[in-house]
Design a protein around this motif. Structure first.
Motif, short mmCIF file in Angstrom:
data_model
loop_
_atom_site.label_atom_id
_atom_site.label_comp_id
_atom_site.label_asym_id
_atom_site.label_seq_id
_atom_site.Cartn_x
_atom_site.Cartn_y
_atom_site.Cartn_z
N TYR A 77 0.84 -1.20 0.00
CA TYR A 77 0.00 0.00 0.00
C TYR A 77 0.87 1.25 0.00
CZ TYR A 77 -2.86 3.82 1.71
OH TYR A 77 -3.45 5.04 1.84
N ASN A 78 1.86 1.28 0.84
CA ASN A 78 2.75 2.44 0.94
C ASN A 78 3.48 2.68 -0.37
OD1 ASN A 78 4.36 4.54 1.92
ND2 ASN A 78 5.85 3.15 2.83
N THR A 81 0.82 3.62 -3.42
CA THR A 81 0.21 4.95 -3.33
C THR A 81 1.26 6.06 -3.41
OG1 THR A 81 0.22 4.80 -0.90
CG2 THR A 81 -1.80 4.17 -2.05
N SER A 82 2.41 5.85 -2.79
CA SER A 82 3.47 6.87 -2.84
C SER A 82 4.00 7.04 -4.26
CB SER A 82 4.62 6.50 -1.90
OG SER A 82 4.17 6.45 -0.56
N MET A 85 1.34 8.71 -6.47
CA MET A 85 1.19 10.12 -6.14
C MET A 85 2.07 11.00 -7.02
SD MET A 85 1.61 11.88 -2.38
CE MET A 85 3.13 10.98 -2.11
N VAL A 110 1.22 1.35 -9.95
CA VAL A 110 0.58 0.35 -9.10
C VAL A 110 0.98 -1.06 -9.55
CG1 VAL A 110 -1.62 -0.61 -8.32
CG2 VAL A 110 -1.35 1.87 -8.52
N SER A 153 -5.60 0.52 -3.36
CA SER A 153 -4.40 1.35 -3.56
C SER A 153 -4.51 2.15 -4.85
CB SER A 153 -3.16 0.46 -3.58
OG SER A 153 -3.02 -0.27 -2.38
N ILE A 156 -6.94 5.13 -4.20
CA ILE A 156 -6.29 6.17 -3.41
C ILE A 156 -5.16 6.82 -4.22
CG2 ILE A 156 -4.91 6.62 -1.33
CD1 ILE A 156 -6.51 4.39 0.04
N GLY A 157 -4.46 6.02 -5.03
CA GLY A 157 -3.39 6.54 -5.87
C GLY A 157 -3.90 7.55 -6.89
N LEU A 160 -4.52 10.82 -5.00
CA LEU A 160 -3.27 11.48 -4.65
C LEU A 160 -2.58 12.07 -5.87
CD1 LEU A 160 -1.87 8.86 -2.10
CD2 LEU A 160 -2.71 11.16 -1.56
N TYR A 174 1.96 13.45 3.05
CA TYR A 174 1.56 12.04 2.95
C TYR A 174 2.56 11.12 3.65
CZ TYR A 174 -0.40 7.77 1.01
OH TYR A 174 -0.99 6.53 0.87
N GLY A 243 -11.82 7.91 -6.61
CA GLY A 243 -10.55 8.15 -7.28
C GLY A 243 -10.71 8.44 -8.76
#
Length: 258
Positions: A77-78, A81-82, A85, A110, A153, A156-157, A160, A174, A243
């Motif tokens: 997930y980290n 999404t990071s 972003m 992703v 993810s 949310i991505g 972001l 974030y 999203g």
């Protein structure tokens, strides 16, 4: 809808190239290369197991498996999404030159993170074999929480990626949010040690339900309940829909802020 599908199929070769590029860049000039996707979770499991095994040894049986399964979910997930972003900002030069469906850049990030997830999953299987943990048929059901995790993810991505183009401070905020989220996800600790009010707060985290589902089928030979599955599906669908909507509403303005 058929127009969007045809457009996606038309640019599918580009998506493959983007994923390949992301993977190569991540491990460029690395001696072990992609092998690090397997070694990273194993090394972190060893370190954290040494630190926390005495603390939780009476609450969690086979703590290394418990810890590694939590790492797999949260680290993906980290990472996903990071990376998502910064996907639009990182491809600004290409976006300014030619027309490309902009969501492809988010999807590629992703997918490249998903490749790491598969390697981490293999690491978990190796640890289960090494520790002589029982492998049950419920392992095959792990595809369900993992699919929900990837979709969550992605949703949310997309949010972001769209918001970061306009507000660059989100990239810094974030990282702080993810640190707090890690402590609100039962990666290291058992849920049984939490007071009732904190237990309810942790359960509000969508990752918690997906992680519990994953551990049930992988470690505890237990099929997750329909209630857990339904909640996870609803949360995932909500984030994906939101999203897509946020990304669609903002994508035409990307070029003005890049």
């Amino acid at each position: 809808m058929s127009v969007y599908i045809q457009n996606f199929l038309k640019f599918r070769p580009l998506l493959s190239e983007l994923v390949s590029r992301d993977v190569k860049i991540k491990y460029r000039k690395s001696v072990l290369g992609v092998l690090w996707t397997l070694l990273n979770p194993l090394l972190m499991m060893v370190i954290l197991s040494v630190v926390f095994s005495n603390l939780f040894k009476f609450d969690i049986e086979n703590f290394p498996l418990y810890l590694l399964s939590g790492q797999i979910i949260f680290n993906f997930y980290n990472d996903a999404t990071s990376n998502a972003m910064s996907s639009i900002i990182g491809n600004a030069a290409l976006i300014k030159k030619v027309y490309v469906p902009k969501y492809l850049f988010v999807i590629s990030r992703v997918i490249s993170s998903f490749i790491n997830l598969l390697a981490s999953y293999m690491a978990l299987m190796l640890v289960m074999i090494a520790t002589r943990a029982e492998l049950h048929w419920t392992v095959f059901l792990s595809v369900i929480p993992l699919t929900l995790l990837v979709a969550l993810s992605l949703g949310i991505g997309l949010i972001l990626a769209a918001m970061t183009v306009r507000f660059r401070d989100i990239m810094h905020l974030y990282s702080v949010f993810v640190t707090a989220l890690m402590y609100l996800t039962p990666v290291i600790y058992p849920m049984s040690i939490l007071p009732e009010w904190l237990y309810k707060v942790v359960m509000l985290n969508p990752l918690t339900n997906i992680l519990i589902m994953f551990r049930n089928v992988m470690i505890y030979n237990t099929v997750f309940s329909m209630q857990s599955f339904s909640i996870a599906v609803i949360e995932t669908v909500v984030f994906v829909v939101v999203g897509l909507w946020v990304f669609y509403k903002n994508q035409d303005q990307f070029i003005l802020n890049l």
